[in-house]
Design a protein around this motif. Structure first.
Motif, PDB file in Angstrom:
ATOM      1  N   ALA A   1     -14.599   8.532 -23.978  1.00  0.00           N
ATOM      2  CA  ALA A   1     -14.327   7.513 -24.703  1.00  0.00           C
ATOM      3  C   ALA A   1     -15.870   6.698 -24.889  1.00  0.00           C
ATOM      4  O   ALA A   1     -16.176   6.542 -26.088  1.00  0.00           O
ATOM      5  CB  ALA A   1     -13.251   6.690 -24.422  1.00  0.00           C
ATOM      6  N   SER A   2     -16.339   6.640 -24.000  1.00  0.00           N
ATOM      7  CA  SER A   2     -17.722   5.791 -23.948  1.00  0.00           C
ATOM      8  C   SER A   2     -18.757   6.676 -24.735  1.00  0.00           C
ATOM      9  O   SER A   2     -19.596   6.100 -25.591  1.00  0.00           O
ATOM     10  CB  SER A   2     -18.313   5.603 -22.652  1.00  0.00           C
ATOM     11  OG  SER A   2     -17.242   4.909 -21.938  1.00  0.00           O
ATOM     12  N   VAL A   3     -19.022   8.032 -24.449  1.00  0.00           N
ATOM     13  CA  VAL A   3     -20.082   8.781 -24.874  1.00  0.00           C
ATOM     14  C   VAL A   3     -19.922   9.263 -25.974  1.00  0.00           C
ATOM     15  O   VAL A   3     -20.736   8.951 -27.193  1.00  0.00           O
ATOM     16  CB  VAL A   3     -20.335  10.003 -23.831  1.00  0.00           C
ATOM     17  CG1 VAL A   3     -21.448  10.890 -24.563  1.00  0.00           C
ATOM     18  CG2 VAL A   3     -20.815   9.355 -22.526  1.00  0.00           C
ATOM     19  N   PHE A   4     -18.633   9.889 -26.330  1.00  0.00           N
ATOM     20  CA  PHE A   4     -18.428  10.398 -27.592  1.00  0.00           C
ATOM     21  C   PHE A   4     -17.925   9.493 -28.769  1.00  0.00           C
ATOM     22  O   PHE A   4     -18.003   9.676 -29.972  1.00  0.00           O
ATOM     23  CB  PHE A   4     -17.516  11.650 -27.428  1.00  0.00           C
ATOM     24  CG  PHE A   4     -18.045  12.854 -26.690  1.00  0.00           C
ATOM     25  CD1 PHE A   4     -18.938  13.623 -26.864  1.00  0.00           C
ATOM     26  CD2 PHE A   4     -17.448  12.849 -25.289  1.00  0.00           C
ATOM     27  CE1 PHE A   4     -19.422  14.670 -26.157  1.00  0.00           C
ATOM     28  CE2 PHE A   4     -17.987  13.773 -24.447  1.00  0.00           C
ATOM     29  CZ  PHE A   4     -19.030  14.727 -24.677  1.00  0.00           C
ATOM     30  N   GLY A   5     -17.190   8.550 -28.148  1.00  0.00           N
ATOM     31  CA  GLY A   5     -16.688   7.380 -29.405  1.00  0.00           C
ATOM     32  C   GLY A   5     -17.787   6.380 -29.489  1.00  0.00           C
ATOM     33  O   GLY A   5     -18.272   5.991 -30.521  1.00  0.00           O
ATOM     34  N   LEU A   6     -17.945   5.496 -28.542  1.00  0.00           N
ATOM     35  CA  LEU A   6     -18.661   4.295 -28.656  1.00  0.00           C
ATOM     36  C   LEU A   6     -20.077   4.422 -28.854  1.00  0.00           C
ATOM     37  O   LEU A   6     -20.721   3.970 -29.992  1.00  0.00           O
ATOM     38  CB  LEU A   6     -18.350   3.423 -27.479  1.00  0.00           C
ATOM     39  CG  LEU A   6     -16.970   2.939 -27.271  1.00  0.00           C
ATOM     40  CD1 LEU A   6     -16.699   2.478 -25.717  1.00  0.00           C
ATOM     41  CD2 LEU A   6     -16.535   1.997 -28.162  1.00  0.00           C
ATOM     42  N   ILE A   7     -20.924   5.220 -28.040  1.00  0.00           N
ATOM     43  CA  ILE A   7     -22.257   5.257 -28.061  1.00  0.00           C
ATOM     44  C   ILE A   7     -22.555   6.186 -29.559  1.00  0.00           C
ATOM     45  O   ILE A   7     -23.467   5.946 -30.287  1.00  0.00           O
ATOM     46  CB  ILE A   7     -22.705   6.301 -26.882  1.00  0.00           C
ATOM     47  CG1 ILE A   7     -22.746   5.409 -25.693  1.00  0.00           C
ATOM     48  CG2 ILE A   7     -24.209   6.822 -26.893  1.00  0.00           C
ATOM     49  CD1 ILE A   7     -23.248   6.015 -24.544  1.00  0.00           C
ATOM     50  N   ASN A   8     -21.644   7.258 -29.649  1.00  0.00           N
ATOM     51  CA  ASN A   8     -21.947   7.898 -30.817  1.00  0.00           C
ATOM     52  C   ASN A   8     -21.830   6.987 -32.143  1.00  0.00           C
ATOM     53  O   ASN A   8     -22.719   7.174 -33.058  1.00  0.00           O
ATOM     54  CB  ASN A   8     -20.805   9.160 -30.897  1.00  0.00           C
ATOM     55  CG  ASN A   8     -21.265  10.517 -31.945  1.00  0.00           C
ATOM     56  OD1 ASN A   8     -22.345  10.517 -31.851  1.00  0.00           O
ATOM     57  ND2 ASN A   8     -20.163  10.895 -32.197  1.00  0.00           N
ATOM     58  N   GLU A   9     -20.807   6.176 -32.116  1.00  0.00           N
ATOM     59  CA  GLU A   9     -20.424   5.261 -33.202  1.00  0.00           C
ATOM     60  C   GLU A   9     -21.863   4.307 -33.469  1.00  0.00           C
ATOM     61  O   GLU A   9     -22.081   4.017 -34.435  1.00  0.00           O
ATOM     62  CB  GLU A   9     -19.326   4.380 -32.995  1.00  0.00           C
ATOM     63  CG  GLU A   9     -18.712   3.873 -34.088  1.00  0.00           C
ATOM     64  CD  GLU A   9     -17.895   4.926 -35.181  1.00  0.00           C
ATOM     65  OE1 GLU A   9     -17.589   4.454 -36.106  1.00  0.00           O
ATOM     66  OE2 GLU A   9     -17.543   5.922 -34.567  1.00  0.00           O
ATOM     67  N   GLY A  10     -22.044   3.632 -32.115  1.00  0.00           N
ATOM     68  CA  GLY A  10     -23.245   3.044 -32.311  1.00  0.00           C
ATOM     69  C   GLY A  10     -24.552   3.663 -32.662  1.00  0.00           C
ATOM     70  O   GLY A  10     -25.233   2.860 -33.249  1.00  0.00           O
TER      71      GLY A  10
END
Ligand SMILES: [Zn+2]
Length: 292
Positions: free
Chosen positions: A53-62
């Motif tokens: 969730a952190s790498v593919f969701g949040l960081i990606n989105e950021g």
């Protein structure tokens, strides 16, 4: 449409995403006794879910928000997230959540009668360590969900303008509908990830559901604030996403994985196979959800 009504709608959307988190704890109503092998696998699963969730969701989105140059805001969020976990960890260590002073806690019936019993002392030390971990995990997950609520609020920026999705007399932007659904779906496995440590520490089933929902309550709040101050909130998002990702990844590395390794000490291969399988399943479940 009155601004207050709009805020109400955004709040309800945020609340729905929070309730979705509670759904993640429901599997534990069906199965409730796990062997060590399963526990190691479940810690792995929780870790896989949170890291993915952190790498593919949040960081990606950021990164998507910081289209030009170095994503400095996102990176500083990431570092802040790591620092927050480390600092909270030390504070929790220092304030000592356990009750060592027996005379202050007459209600704790075990203390008086068994204070010299080695087993009771052991159990108590274990419970204190557990409580610290529990507070840390619940606290960090609760903080991480705020920027996600901000993302929901920002997606409502064009609420009431033409071309939206008609719902209860509102014209809701499609982006907002997608965002609310996406964050809700993302929250379900995160609810499971929160329930796993709660269950390992013996919390009741309804408390797990409650803890899962509680951890997402910053979402309706973040959504309403973000909607009210939308341009400010949009500027904040890369930092917020980086922050949430940094906190979660660091939490997994310093709490979840060590907990899994400790639980698996007596298993064949020290439980590494179960841990890796859990991790892989968690990542595999999350990746498709990130690209809904
Ligand atoms: Zn999340």
């Amino acid at each position: 449409m009155a601004f207050v009504e709009q805020l109400g709608l955004v709040f309800v959307a945020g609340l729905l995403t929070a309730i979705a988190t509670g759904l993640g704890a429901l599997p534990f109503f069906v199965v409730d006794d796990f062997s060590d092998r399963w526990n190691v696998g479940l810690w792995g699963l929780a870790s896989g879910i949170m890291v993915a969730a952190s790498v593919f969701g949040l960081i990606n989105e950021g990164l998507a928000y910081a289209s030009d140059g170095l994503p400095l805001l996102m990176l500083s969020g990431l570092v802040t997230g790591v620092v927050l976990v480390e600092v909270s960890d030390r504070i929790l260590d220092a304030i000592d959540l356990g009750d060592e002073d027996d005379h202050n806690h007459a209600s704790d019936e075990d203390d008086a009668s068994h204070s010299h019993d080695e087993h009771a002392l052991e159990a108590k030390a274990f419970a204190e360590g557990d409580l610290r971990t529990l507070v840390l995990i619940l606290g960090i997950l609760t903080v991480h969900s705020f920027p996600e609520g901000v993302a929901v609020g920002v997606s409502f920026a064009e609420l009431g303008l033409d071309g939206g999705f008609a719902l209860l007399g509102f014209s809701v932007p499609l982006l907002a509908v997608f965002m609310t659904i996406a964050i809700s779906i993302h929250n379900i496995p995160e609810g499971t990830a929160i329930a796993i440590p709660m269950r390992a520490m013996g919390l009741s089933k309804w408390r797990m559901v409650g803890a899962a929902i509680f951890s997402s309550l910053p979402q309706p709040i973040g959504a309403v604030i973000a909607f009210a101050f939308v341009s400010w909130a949009e500027a904040f998002l890369p930092f917020g996403f980086g922050f949430a990702a940094g906190a979660m990844i660091y939490l997994v590395a310093t709490e979840f994985i060590p907990e899994a390794l400790e639980t698996g000490v007596e298993l064949p291969n020290r439980g590494h196979r179960e841990l890796i399988t859990g991790l892989a399943v968690g990542v595999a479940v999350m990746i498709p959800l990130m690209y809904v």
